[in-house]
Design a protein around this motif. Structure first.
Motif, short mmCIF file in Angstrom:
data_model
loop_
_atom_site.label_atom_id
_atom_site.label_comp_id
_atom_site.label_asym_id
_atom_site.label_seq_id
_atom_site.Cartn_x
_atom_site.Cartn_y
_atom_site.Cartn_z
N TYR A 119 -7.17 -1.96 2.56
CA TYR A 119 -7.33 -3.02 1.85
C TYR A 119 -6.84 -4.26 2.73
O TYR A 119 -5.77 -4.55 3.19
N TYR A 120 -7.63 -5.25 2.68
CA TYR A 120 -7.42 -6.49 3.40
C TYR A 120 -7.47 -7.89 2.76
O TYR A 120 -8.36 -8.01 1.68
N CYS A 121 -6.70 -8.77 3.11
CA CYS A 121 -6.46 -10.15 2.65
C CYS A 121 -7.50 -11.00 3.37
O CYS A 121 -7.48 -10.60 4.61
N TYR A 122 -8.35 -11.63 2.84
CA TYR A 122 -9.16 -12.65 3.33
C TYR A 122 -9.43 -14.14 2.98
O TYR A 122 -9.18 -14.35 1.93
N THR A 123 -9.37 -15.04 3.93
CA THR A 123 -9.67 -16.33 3.33
C THR A 123 -10.85 -16.87 4.50
O THR A 123 -11.15 -16.49 5.54
N TRP A 124 -11.51 -18.35 3.93
CA TRP A 124 -12.31 -18.85 4.91
C TRP A 124 -12.19 -20.04 4.93
O TRP A 124 -11.98 -20.88 3.86
N ILE A 125 -11.77 -20.82 6.25
CA ILE A 125 -11.44 -22.31 6.38
C ILE A 125 -12.25 -22.73 7.38
O ILE A 125 -12.05 -22.22 8.60
N GLY A 126 -12.68 -23.80 7.14
CA GLY A 126 -13.41 -24.42 8.32
C GLY A 126 -14.45 -23.63 9.08
O GLY A 126 -14.47 -23.77 10.28
N ARG A 127 -15.10 -22.81 8.21
CA ARG A 127 -16.07 -22.04 8.74
C ARG A 127 -15.77 -20.50 9.48
O ARG A 127 -16.41 -20.31 10.33
N VAL A 128 -14.25 -20.46 9.42
CA VAL A 128 -13.75 -19.56 10.35
C VAL A 128 -13.33 -18.29 9.20
O VAL A 128 -12.63 -18.72 8.00
N ASN A 129 -13.43 -17.27 9.55
CA ASN A 129 -12.95 -16.24 8.66
C ASN A 129 -11.52 -15.70 8.99
O ASN A 129 -11.38 -15.76 10.34
N TYR A 130 -10.68 -15.43 8.37
CA TYR A 130 -9.37 -15.17 8.51
C TYR A 130 -9.11 -13.78 7.81
O TYR A 130 -9.37 -13.77 6.60
N TRP A 131 -8.69 -12.82 8.67
CA TRP A 131 -8.07 -11.49 7.84
C TRP A 131 -6.61 -11.13 8.13
O TRP A 131 -6.34 -11.20 9.25
N GLY A 132 -6.27 -10.32 7.14
CA GLY A 132 -4.82 -9.67 7.42
C GLY A 132 -5.12 -8.48 7.93
O GLY A 132 -6.08 -7.99 8.65
N GLN A 133 -3.93 -7.81 8.43
CA GLN A 133 -4.10 -6.57 9.42
C GLN A 133 -4.30 -5.40 8.32
O GLN A 133 -4.76 -4.35 8.96
N GLY A 134 -4.38 -5.44 7.15
CA GLY A 134 -4.74 -4.43 6.30
C GLY A 134 -3.53 -3.61 5.80
O GLY A 134 -2.31 -3.39 6.39
N THR A 135 -3.66 -2.80 4.61
CA THR A 135 -2.63 -2.12 4.25
C THR A 135 -3.47 -0.49 3.58
O THR A 135 -4.36 -1.01 2.81
N GLN A 136 -2.93 0.36 3.81
CA GLN A 136 -3.76 1.69 3.50
C GLN A 136 -3.24 2.10 2.17
O GLN A 136 -2.08 2.09 1.71
N VAL A 137 -4.20 2.28 1.32
CA VAL A 137 -3.97 2.88 -0.17
C VAL A 137 -4.76 4.13 0.02
O VAL A 137 -6.09 4.33 0.18
N THR A 138 -4.14 5.16 -0.41
CA THR A 138 -4.65 6.51 -0.48
C THR A 138 -4.25 7.19 -2.03
O THR A 138 -3.05 6.92 -2.47
N VAL A 139 -5.28 7.37 -2.53
CA VAL A 139 -5.22 8.03 -4.00
C VAL A 139 -5.39 9.49 -4.05
O VAL A 139 -6.57 9.72 -3.50
N SER A 140 -4.49 10.40 -4.19
CA SER A 140 -4.72 11.86 -3.85
C SER A 140 -3.59 12.45 -4.85
O SER A 140 -2.62 11.88 -5.02
N SER A 141 -4.12 13.66 -5.44
CA SER A 141 -3.15 14.48 -5.95
C SER A 141 -2.44 15.48 -4.96
O SER A 141 -1.47 16.16 -5.57
N GLY A 177 0.71 -1.18 0.08
CA GLY A 177 -0.05 -0.11 -0.01
C GLY A 177 0.85 1.18 -0.25
O GLY A 177 2.00 1.31 0.25
N GLY A 178 0.18 2.43 -0.11
CA GLY A 178 0.91 3.57 -0.14
C GLY A 178 0.17 4.89 -0.62
O GLY A 178 -1.18 4.67 -0.92
N LEU A 179 0.78 5.83 -0.95
CA LEU A 179 0.12 7.07 -1.41
C LEU A 179 0.31 7.13 -3.06
O LEU A 179 1.59 7.03 -3.52
N VAL A 180 -0.73 7.38 -3.76
CA VAL A 180 -0.45 7.27 -5.41
C VAL A 180 -1.34 8.27 -5.94
O VAL A 180 -2.29 8.75 -5.43
N ARG A 181 -0.93 9.00 -7.24
CA ARG A 181 -1.71 9.91 -7.72
C ARG A 181 -2.80 9.27 -8.48
O ARG A 181 -2.86 8.07 -9.12
N PRO A 182 -4.02 10.00 -8.67
CA PRO A 182 -5.17 9.48 -9.67
C PRO A 182 -4.47 9.06 -10.96
O PRO A 182 -3.61 9.77 -11.54
#
Length: 115
Positions: free
Chosen positions: A93-115, A8-13
């Motif tokens: 933005y989060y990564c996700y999977t579902w295993i054995g009826r359990v939801n698993y999430w990552g910690q997330g990464t920030q995406v910022t789109v700005s000029s 993730g990070g800062l990116v221009r439009p």
């Protein structure tokens, strides 16, 4: 199960970023993977999903034609290539999977789109 996002990070439009999610603690090649995102004040939404072998993908209408999900089962990693980024793509933005009826999430990464 551990999911660790990066890229993730800062990116221009109009710019591009590639997110990565490194997975461990389970048989990665046996499970579908997804990317979700959550903007401030909004609910978490599905961005893209990919089947266990990578042969099937689906996307939110808002990102079709701009984002591509892929995976490398030899590296236990799923990717999200994001092109033609717009300010409304700004989110965690989060990564996700579902295993054995359990939801698993990552910690997330920030995406910022700005000029």
């Amino acid at each position: 199960v551990q999911l660790v996002e990066s890229g993730g990070g800062l990116v221009r439009p109009g710019g591009s970023l590639r997110l990565s999610c490194a997975a461990s603690g389970f048989t990665f090649s046996s499970y579908a993977m997804s990317w979700y995102r959550q903007a401030p004040g909004s609910e978490r939404e599905l961005v893209a999903s990919i089947s266990s072998a990578g042969g099937s993908t689906n996307y939110a209408n808002s990102v079709k034609g701009r984002f591509t999900i892929s995976r490398d089962n030899t590296k236990n990693t799923v990717y999200l290539q994001m092109n033609s980024l717009k300010p409304e793509d700004t989110a965690v933005y989060y990564c996700y999977t579902w295993i054995g009826r359990v939801n698993y999430w990552g910690q997330g990464t920030q995406v910022t789109v700005s000029s």
